[in-house]
Design a protein around this motif. Structure first.
Motif, PDB file in Angstrom:
ATOM      1  N   ILE A  44       0.182  -7.057   1.135  1.00  0.00           N
ATOM      2  CA  ILE A  44      -0.458  -5.682   1.047  1.00  0.00           C
ATOM      3  C   ILE A  44      -0.392  -4.810   2.232  1.00  0.00           C
ATOM      4  N   GLU A  45      -0.518  -5.450   3.439  1.00  0.00           N
ATOM      5  CA  GLU A  45      -0.831  -4.902   4.964  1.00  0.00           C
ATOM      6  C   GLU A  45       0.645  -4.419   5.113  1.00  0.00           C
ATOM      7  N   ASN A  46       1.687  -5.190   4.713  1.00  0.00           N
ATOM      8  CA  ASN A  46       3.275  -4.876   4.849  1.00  0.00           C
ATOM      9  C   ASN A  46       3.543  -3.490   3.985  1.00  0.00           C
ATOM     10  N   LEU A  47       3.222  -3.516   2.784  1.00  0.00           N
ATOM     11  CA  LEU A  47       3.249  -2.490   1.796  1.00  0.00           C
ATOM     12  C   LEU A  47       2.777  -1.121   2.322  1.00  0.00           C
ATOM     13  N   ILE A  48       1.359  -1.373   2.795  1.00  0.00           N
ATOM     14  CA  ILE A  48       0.779   0.042   3.623  1.00  0.00           C
ATOM     15  C   ILE A  48       1.728   0.434   4.822  1.00  0.00           C
ATOM     16  N   SER A  49       2.001  -0.410   5.699  1.00  0.00           N
ATOM     17  CA  SER A  49       2.771  -0.136   6.723  1.00  0.00           C
ATOM     18  C   SER A  49       4.181   0.700   6.642  1.00  0.00           C
ATOM     19  N   ARG A  50       4.765   0.147   5.270  1.00  0.00           N
ATOM     20  CA  ARG A  50       6.038   0.598   5.230  1.00  0.00           C
ATOM     21  C   ARG A  50       6.508   1.908   4.205  1.00  0.00           C
ATOM     22  N   PHE A  51       5.398   1.652   3.225  1.00  0.00           N
ATOM     23  CA  PHE A  51       5.581   2.730   2.126  1.00  0.00           C
ATOM     24  C   PHE A  51       4.399   3.719   1.896  1.00  0.00           C
ATOM     25  N   PRO A  52       4.569   4.762   2.347  1.00  0.00           N
ATOM     26  CA  PRO A  52       3.546   5.952   1.917  1.00  0.00           C
ATOM     27  C   PRO A  52       2.989   5.963   0.727  1.00  0.00           C
ATOM     28  N   GLU A  53       3.837   5.661  -0.395  1.00  0.00           N
ATOM     29  CA  GLU A  53       3.404   5.626  -1.807  1.00  0.00           C
ATOM     30  C   GLU A  53       2.330   4.579  -2.084  1.00  0.00           C
ATOM     31  N   SER A  54       2.266   3.523  -1.338  1.00  0.00           N
ATOM     32  CA  SER A  54       1.502   2.314  -1.503  1.00  0.00           C
ATOM     33  C   SER A  54      -0.263   2.887  -1.561  1.00  0.00           C
ATOM     34  N   LEU A  55      -0.217   4.178  -1.023  1.00  0.00           N
ATOM     35  CA  LEU A  55      -1.783   4.493  -0.957  1.00  0.00           C
ATOM     36  C   LEU A  55      -2.147   5.393  -2.314  1.00  0.00           C
ATOM     37  N   THR A  56      -0.865   5.465  -3.042  1.00  0.00           N
ATOM     38  CA  THR A  56      -1.326   6.451  -4.356  1.00  0.00           C
ATOM     39  C   THR A  56      -0.653   5.698  -5.720  1.00  0.00           C
ATOM     40  N   ALA A  57       0.333   4.684  -5.570  1.00  0.00           N
ATOM     41  CA  ALA A  57       0.965   4.053  -6.609  1.00  0.00           C
ATOM     42  C   ALA A  57       0.034   3.334  -7.365  1.00  0.00           C
ATOM     43  N   GLU A  58       0.858   3.048  -8.824  1.00  0.00           N
ATOM     44  CA  GLU A  58      -0.266   2.099  -9.529  1.00  0.00           C
ATOM     45  C   GLU A  58       0.587   0.683  -9.556  1.00  0.00           C
ATOM     46  N   PHE A  59      -0.054  -0.419  -9.529  1.00  0.00           N
ATOM     47  CA  PHE A  59       0.230  -1.583  -9.687  1.00  0.00           C
ATOM     48  C   PHE A  59      -0.158  -2.431 -11.028  1.00  0.00           C
ATOM     49  N   PRO A  60       0.217  -1.812 -11.990  1.00  0.00           N
ATOM     50  CA  PRO A  60      -0.664  -2.317 -13.517  1.00  0.00           C
ATOM     51  C   PRO A  60      -0.477  -3.825 -13.577  1.00  0.00           C
ATOM     52  N   ASN A  61       0.728  -4.620 -13.266  1.00  0.00           N
ATOM     53  CA  ASN A  61       0.624  -5.894 -13.623  1.00  0.00           C
ATOM     54  C   ASN A  61       0.048  -6.509 -12.527  1.00  0.00           C
ATOM     55  N   ALA A  62      -0.237  -6.072 -11.400  1.00  0.00           N
ATOM     56  CA  ALA A  62      -0.975  -6.912 -10.270  1.00  0.00           C
ATOM     57  C   ALA A  62      -2.455  -6.654 -10.737  1.00  0.00           C
ATOM     58  N   LYS A  63      -2.921  -5.594 -11.255  1.00  0.00           N
ATOM     59  CA  LYS A  63      -4.294  -5.284 -11.554  1.00  0.00           C
ATOM     60  C   LYS A  63      -4.661  -6.248 -12.601  1.00  0.00           C
ATOM     61  N   ALA A  64      -3.753  -6.732 -13.546  1.00  0.00           N
ATOM     62  CA  ALA A  64      -4.184  -7.485 -14.823  1.00  0.00           C
ATOM     63  C   ALA A  64      -4.334  -8.988 -14.021  1.00  0.00           C
ATOM     64  N   LYS A  65      -3.691  -9.150 -12.776  1.00  0.00           N
ATOM     65  CA  LYS A  65      -3.959 -10.457 -12.365  1.00  0.00           C
ATOM     66  C   LYS A  65      -5.123 -10.604 -11.318  1.00  0.00           C
ATOM     67  N   GLY A  66      -6.072  -9.372 -11.261  1.00  0.00           N
ATOM     68  CA  GLY A  66      -7.056  -9.459 -10.218  1.00  0.00           C
ATOM     69  C   GLY A  66      -7.179  -8.470  -9.072  1.00  0.00           C
ATOM     70  N   LEU A  67      -6.210  -7.694  -8.969  1.00  0.00           N
ATOM     71  CA  LEU A  67      -5.944  -6.749  -7.814  1.00  0.00           C
ATOM     72  C   LEU A  67      -6.793  -5.454  -7.889  1.00  0.00           C
ATOM     73  N   TYR A  68      -7.481  -4.868  -7.405  1.00  0.00           N
ATOM     74  CA  TYR A  68      -8.224  -4.045  -7.751  1.00  0.00           C
ATOM     75  C   TYR A  68      -7.762  -2.774  -6.518  1.00  0.00           C
ATOM     76  N   TYR A  69      -7.925  -1.558  -6.702  1.00  0.00           N
ATOM     77  CA  TYR A  69      -7.670  -0.450  -5.785  1.00  0.00           C
ATOM     78  C   TYR A  69      -8.201   0.810  -6.201  1.00  0.00           C
ATOM     79  N   VAL A  70      -8.811   1.509  -5.214  1.00  0.00           N
ATOM     80  CA  VAL A  70      -9.480   2.709  -5.425  1.00  0.00           C
ATOM     81  C   VAL A  70      -8.970   3.708  -4.411  1.00  0.00           C
ATOM     82  N   THR A  71      -8.814   4.969  -4.717  1.00  0.00           N
ATOM     83  CA  THR A  71      -8.294   5.841  -3.643  1.00  0.00           C
ATOM     84  C   THR A  71      -9.220   7.032  -3.545  1.00  0.00           C
TER      85      THR A  71
END
Length: 270
Positions: free
Chosen positions: A73-100
């Motif tokens: 996740i840290e690597n995603l934030i560093s490399r991809f600007p869209e990581s701060l706005t993108a949806e991760f629907p399948n990871a969310k179903a596994k327990g990943l929460y994210y709020v913007t």
């Protein structure tokens, strides 16, 4: 059919094929979503393995699988600007929460990291903030060890000094007891820091919190009971009562009023 028409038809066919291939190619965030699902599955596998086979716990594998999610996740934030706005629907179903946040300058990722215990498996929460500061995107571990939780909401306010404060709601549920916290953050010295934004008499708590028992049918309710009025000028923190072994919510609230700089408890506010 003339040669020019044949050539044109072939050209259109090649262009169409190229567009189709590009359309079918997964995006970076879709690849990340899939990878996170695999990472959560691997952590879950080693978690179960450690407690199904008492002779060979493979604790290092469990720790590494949990640490990989954090690093990824840290690597995603560093490399991809869209990581701060993108949806991760399948990871969310596994327990990943994210709020913007409303200004899209802060996103908090939360998840339960499964860890080893003495006699039974345990988990502790990880919270990583991705934020936009001078020089670009950055990340910071804001869980402070075991003090984290699921981040369910971020409220953004601006003070009279034009400082932006992010107020994040967290919750944890253990053994039928739900604990809620409201923490305040601000971008200071090019990083995100937890700040004191609440006043209660002579006290200056870093966070507001309450805990109460929840019934099994409401255990997954994520709407925070510590909440704001529509104008975001007041915070309502519920008062609880103890009835036997149960801690329950009442209809009463402690009200904290925004004075332009912080939220101050006002016993007469409604």
């Amino acid at each position: 059919m003339t040669k020019s028409i044949k050539f044109f038809s072939l050209f259109i066919l090649l262009i169409g094929s190229a567009i189709l291939v590009k359309a079918q190619r997964p995006t970076a965030m879709e690849i990340a979503d899939k990878h996170l699902v695999e990472a959560f599955d691997k952590m879950d596998y080693w978690w179960k393995y450690c407690y199904n086979d008492k002779k060979d716990k493979k604790v290092d594998s469990l720790r590494n699988s949990g640490g990989h999610i954090y690093d990824y996740i840290e690597n995603l934030i560093s490399r991809f600007p869209e990581s701060l706005t993108a949806e991760f629907p399948n990871a969310k179903a596994k327990g990943l929460y994210y709020v913007t946040s409303e200004d899209r300058k802060l996103r908090i990722f939360s998840w339960p990291a499964k860890i080893e215990g003495h006699n039974e498996p345990k988990f502790e929460f990880r919270d990583v903030a991705g934020f936009i500061a001078e020089g670009g995107r950055k990340y910071h571990d804001i869980s402070n060890g075991t003090e984290g939780g699921y981040c369910s909401a971020i409220t953004t306010i601006r003070t009279r000094k034009d400082t932006v404060i992010y107020l994040a709601n967290y919750y944890t549920i253990r053994n039928g007891m739900k604990e809620e916290k409201l923490k305040a953050y601000s971008l200071i010295d090019n990083t995100i820091k937890e700040i004191s934004a609440f006043h209660e008499g002579t006290k200056n708590p870093k966070q507001l919190w309450c805990q109460y028992n929840v019934s099994p049918e409401n255990v997954r309710t994520t709407a925070p009971v510590i909440h704001f009025n529509p104008e975001k000028t007041k915070i309502y923190m519920p008062v609880t009562e103890t009835h036997g072994s149960q801690t329950v919510l009442t209809s009463k609230y402690m009200v904290f009023v925004f004075n332009g700089f912080s939220y101050v408890y006002d016993k007469d506010a409604k």
